[in-house]
Design an enzyme around this catalytic site. Structure first.
Site, PDB file in Angstrom:
ATOM      1  N   ASP A  10       0.809  -1.220   0.000  1.00 52.70           N
ATOM      2  CA  ASP A  10       0.000   0.000   0.000  1.00 52.70           C
ATOM      3  C   ASP A  10       0.845   1.275   0.000  1.00 52.70           C
ATOM      4  O   ASP A  10       0.335   2.351  -0.304  1.00 52.70           O
ATOM      5  CB  ASP A  10      -0.923   0.017   1.217  1.00 52.70           C
ATOM      6  CG  ASP A  10      -1.972  -1.073   1.155  1.00 52.70           C
ATOM      7  OD1 ASP A  10      -2.504  -1.321   0.061  1.00 52.70           O
ATOM      8  OD2 ASP A  10      -2.246  -1.699   2.198  1.00 52.70           O
TER       9      ASP A  10
ATOM     10  N   GLY B 283      -6.218  -0.955  -1.952  1.00 57.43           N
ATOM     11  CA  GLY B 283      -5.962   0.372  -1.395  1.00 57.43           C
ATOM     12  C   GLY B 283      -7.181   0.863  -0.648  1.00 57.43           C
ATOM     13  O   GLY B 283      -8.161   1.281  -1.266  1.00 57.43           O
TER      14      GLY B 283
END
Length: 410
Positions: free
Chosen positions: A143, A190
């Site tokens: 991420d 995400g």
């Protein structure tokens, strides 16, 4: 080093996480550590006294090279939230009694935001009790949302896979023509940070126009404006490819995926499972426009594709693993290794230490200036930031036409 080292892996795995593990092992042995233990399934496994001696698996240089090329967490991972010291002191007493029994000098934890919370709490307890074990965090997350570090190991390989896959999807989408056109929506991981979704722009080049639209979770998502934009694009071309983050939300805060089938699973850190964003949007577009649609969820593939790993990423993952051991050996504790970008051309980076209290439970988001004014694409500044991190390849060790990994019986 006079004592032993223990290392664990936590949170979502990456294609580079085991390179950090290899870096920890090799540096610890080079610095004289007696044994290097691996926690099986992180701190949760350690509480159950589940651990292995890594020397049983890393016997030859080939084993170390295979480990670097092995996706997912070799030791197993977990999503276990340590209680506060004041909430359950007995948990800490048990952990530290195990560390004493194993004569642990350095505790290295490879993970993301939640893992750094574990390092923070354990190092705090060690300070309060005067315990000598040193605790160092080793960054890992696809991420790329850890604060204070320029980027995190794992992100570069995932970005490389996403850029490659989106380019292949774009190529595929132009093969067939449909009367009202084709809309393909690619869902990318995400929750709150759009670094991975923005990496879809890497598909753009001399031989590819790149995705038509990119939506990050940092900005509110307007479904009606989205549909109008897709309709406008379809009036000019036969195929539209859109990259969306799984975590895009409406102005009122609802996740788009919640508009479809509800998912009730919540992990120990309160994170709701996000899935179905692309499925909902293609159904919406099909209903509004009547065109052919496809939902493509990259899911685990984007973090497990070691065959498409970035050489820069693998080398930096190994580097931060070694730097974590070096820091502990030199007396540091309650810190996390970070990566500093020294230059873009040629690309160079170095490591530093930062106080884990300034990192744990914080998130680094994509700057607003790196997203265009309409909020539906990333800027050149974003692409220039990511591109150095995807350079180079790490050739798999192929056996019978399939990559060989380092294997640990479950």
């Amino acid at each position: 080093m006079k004592g032993n080292v223990i290392v664990g892996q936590s949170g979502g795995p990456t294609a580079a996480i085991n390179s950090s593990l290899a870096g920890v092992y090799r540096t610890a042995k080079d610095r004289g550590a007696g044994k290097v233990y691996g926690m099986l399934h992180g701190i949760q496994g350690l509480l159950q006294e589940r651990y292995v001696d890594l020397a049983e698996f890393i016997i030859t240089e080939l084993d170390a090279e295979l480990l670097k090329r092995t996706p997912a967490a070799f030791l197993g991972s977990c999503r276990y939230k340590l209680p506060g010291i004041h909430e359950n002191k007995a948990v800490y007493e048990k952990i530290f009694s195990i560390l004493d029994k194993l004569e642990i000098e350095a505790f290295i934890y490879i993970g993301g935001n939640d893992s750094m919370d574990t390092i923070k709490k354990l190092s705090d307890y060690a300070i309060v009790t005067g315990h000598s074990t040193r605790f160092i965090g080793c960054p890992k997350t696809i991420d790329n949302d850890l604060s204070l570090t320029d980027h995190t190991p794992g992100f570069g390989s995932a970005a490389k896979y996403i850029g490659t896959s989106v380019k292949e999807i774009i190529r595929d989408s132009f093969c067939l023509e449909y009367e009202k056109g084709l809309v393909s929506i690619v869902e990318i991981m995400g929750r709150n940070a759009g670094w991975l979704t923005g990496a879809a722009a890497l598909a753009r080049g001399e031989d590819c126009a790149g995705p038509d639209l990119i939506y990050l979770p940092e900005l509110p998502f307007d479904i009606e404006k989205f549909a109008l934009k897709v309709r406008e694009l379809l009036s000019k071309k036969s195929s539209v490819v859109v990259a969306v983050s799984e975590g895009i939300r409406l102005e009122d805060g609802r996740y788009v995926c919640e508009l479809g089938q509800s998912v009730d699973f919540v992990d120990a850190f309160g994170h709701r499972q996000l899935s179905g964003t692309a499925n909902y949007l293609v159904s919406y577009i099909a209903g509004e426009i009547g065109c052919k649609t496809r939902a493509i969820e990259l899911s685990s593939l984007q973090r497990a594709a070691s065959h498409c790993a970035s050489r820069v990423d693998i080398l930096e993952a190994y580097q931060v693993g070694g730097a974590a051991v070096k820091a502990a050996d030199e007396g540091d504790s309650g810190k996390m290794v970070i990566l500093n970008r020294l230059s873009d051309d040629p690309y160079q980076s170095g490591t530093e230490l930062k106080d884990v209290h300034k990192i744990a439970n914080d998130e680094k988001l994509v700057p607003r200036s790196w997203v265009n004014e309409d909020g539906n694409y990333v800027t050149d500044a974003f692409v220039n930031y990511v591109r150095p991190l995807i350079q180079g390849d790490v050739s798999p060790v192929m056996v019978d036409g399939i990559p060989r990994h380092l294997f640990r019986p479950m």
